[in-house]
Design a protein around this motif. Structure first.
Motif, PDB file in Angstrom:
ATOM      1  N   GLU A  41       0.828  -1.204   0.000  1.00  0.00           N
ATOM      2  CA  GLU A  41       0.000   0.000   0.000  1.00  0.00           C
ATOM      3  C   GLU A  41       0.863   1.255   0.000  1.00  0.00           C
ATOM      4  O   GLU A  41       0.569   2.234  -0.680  1.00  0.00           O
ATOM      5  N   LYS A  42       1.928   1.213   0.772  1.00  0.00           N
ATOM      6  CA  LYS A  42       2.844   2.361   0.842  1.00  0.00           C
ATOM      7  C   LYS A  42       3.541   2.577  -0.507  1.00  0.00           C
ATOM      8  O   LYS A  42       3.757   3.707  -0.932  1.00  0.00           O
ATOM      9  N   MET A  43       3.887   1.482  -1.176  1.00  0.00           N
ATOM     10  CA  MET A  43       4.544   1.568  -2.482  1.00  0.00           C
ATOM     11  C   MET A  43       3.601   2.158  -3.531  1.00  0.00           C
ATOM     12  O   MET A  43       4.028   2.932  -4.376  1.00  0.00           O
ATOM     13  N   LYS A  44       2.330   1.808  -3.463  1.00  0.00           N
ATOM     14  CA  LYS A  44       1.358   2.296  -4.443  1.00  0.00           C
ATOM     15  C   LYS A  44       1.103   3.788  -4.305  1.00  0.00           C
ATOM     16  O   LYS A  44       0.719   4.441  -5.252  1.00  0.00           O
ATOM     17  N   GLY A  45       1.338   4.339  -3.135  1.00  0.00           N
ATOM     18  CA  GLY A  45       1.090   5.756  -2.914  1.00  0.00           C
ATOM     19  C   GLY A  45       2.233   6.660  -3.325  1.00  0.00           C
ATOM     20  O   GLY A  45       2.169   7.873  -3.160  1.00  0.00           O
ATOM     21  N   SER A  46       3.295   6.100  -3.901  1.00  0.00           N
ATOM     22  CA  SER A  46       4.454   6.919  -4.262  1.00  0.00           C
ATOM     23  C   SER A  46       4.448   7.259  -5.752  1.00  0.00           C
ATOM     24  O   SER A  46       3.765   6.633  -6.546  1.00  0.00           O
ATOM     25  N   ASN A  47       5.234   8.265  -6.104  1.00  0.00           N
ATOM     26  CA  ASN A  47       5.382   8.679  -7.499  1.00  0.00           C
ATOM     27  C   ASN A  47       6.466   7.803  -8.134  1.00  0.00           C
ATOM     28  O   ASN A  47       7.651   8.122  -8.070  1.00  0.00           O
ATOM     29  N   MET A  48       6.059   6.703  -8.752  1.00  0.00           N
ATOM     30  CA  MET A  48       7.015   5.738  -9.281  1.00  0.00           C
ATOM     31  C   MET A  48       7.824   6.292 -10.460  1.00  0.00           C
ATOM     32  O   MET A  48       8.972   5.916 -10.638  1.00  0.00           O
ATOM     33  N   ALA A  49       7.239   7.184 -11.247  1.00  0.00           N
ATOM     34  CA  ALA A  49       7.991   7.782 -12.356  1.00  0.00           C
ATOM     35  C   ALA A  49       9.176   8.572 -11.811  1.00  0.00           C
ATOM     36  O   ALA A  49      10.298   8.468 -12.325  1.00  0.00           O
ATOM     37  N   LEU A  50       8.935   9.343 -10.759  1.00  0.00           N
ATOM     38  CA  LEU A  50      10.022  10.091 -10.137  1.00  0.00           C
ATOM     39  C   LEU A  50      11.033   9.149  -9.495  1.00  0.00           C
ATOM     40  O   LEU A  50      12.245   9.346  -9.638  1.00  0.00           O
ATOM     41  N   THR A  51      10.552   8.124  -8.837  1.00  0.00           N
ATOM     42  CA  THR A  51      11.441   7.160  -8.183  1.00  0.00           C
ATOM     43  C   THR A  51      12.355   6.481  -9.197  1.00  0.00           C
ATOM     44  O   THR A  51      13.573   6.440  -9.022  1.00  0.00           O
ATOM     45  N   PHE A  52      11.777   5.951 -10.274  1.00  0.00           N
ATOM     46  CA  PHE A  52      12.584   5.279 -11.285  1.00  0.00           C
ATOM     47  C   PHE A  52      13.480   6.263 -12.035  1.00  0.00           C
ATOM     48  O   PHE A  52      14.625   5.937 -12.368  1.00  0.00           O
ATOM     49  N   GLY A  53      12.992   7.446 -12.286  1.00  0.00           N
ATOM     50  CA  GLY A  53      13.806   8.464 -12.957  1.00  0.00           C
ATOM     51  C   GLY A  53      15.041   8.831 -12.151  1.00  0.00           C
ATOM     52  O   GLY A  53      16.153   8.884 -12.684  1.00  0.00           O
ATOM     53  N   MET A  54      14.834   9.076 -10.864  1.00  0.00           N
ATOM     54  CA  MET A  54      15.984   9.415 -10.008  1.00  0.00           C
ATOM     55  C   MET A  54      16.914   8.213  -9.824  1.00  0.00           C
ATOM     56  O   MET A  54      18.127   8.381  -9.726  1.00  0.00           O
TER      57      MET A  54
END
Length: 160
Positions: A41-54
């Motif tokens: 649930e915590k993972m789904k609430g994050s901005n994955m595009a930003l996470t993978f980009g960084m």
């Protein structure tokens, strides 16, 4: 020596593929999430595009340094202290004799392994100590970077 940014980007992107396998629930993903205190649930609430980009940006930084650790010829380039055109004839002779020596995927993986084991793992381990993380977390996260450094080192050494 010139820097091959395409090779560095490819090496950086390889970490995403390794991470896809490494952190898969059937490999280390479930254990890592438990040890890191992360839920789905915590993972789904994050901005994955930003996470993978960084993540790719940071991996690119690592790839940039790995080229100097995996390619011996960068040491010779560093010794001339400037442009190749202004170097003494001995540099050209050295590069003619040794310019492609130890430029294989396997050799890059060897240097990547040492870089991961003696640099990345201790950094992860030190942070894990102060964050009160378990040895499982340390070995999973540190092992990931050892494997990534090996693959990145191989790509960089063979391609550049």
């Amino acid at each position: 020596m010139e820097i091959n940014f395409l090779a560095l980007l490819t090496a950086a992107l390889s970490t995403l593929f390794v991470g896809f396998v490494w952190y898969h629930p059937k490999v280390f993903g479930t254990i890592w999430m438990k040890e890191a205190g992360i839920t789905e649930e915590k993972m789904k609430g994050s901005n994955m595009a930003l996470t993978f980009g960084m993540a790719v940006v940071y991996a690119f930084f690592i790839a940039f340094i790995l080229q100097f650790l995996t390619i011996h010829q960068f040491g010779a380039s560093g010794m001339i202290g400037g442009e190749v055109e202004t170097a003494k004839p001995s540099y050209a002779a050295f590069m003619a004799d040794y310019g492609t020596v130890f430029r294989t995927f396997k050799h890059g993986m060897l240097h990547g392994f040492f870089s991961g084991l003696f640099f990345a793992l201790p950094v992860i381990g030190t942070n894990a100590l102060f964050e009160r993380r378990s040895w499982k977390y340390t070995l999973i996260a540190g092992g990931f970077w050892v494997v990534c450094c090996m693959i990145m080192g191989g790509i960089i050494c063979a391609w550049i």
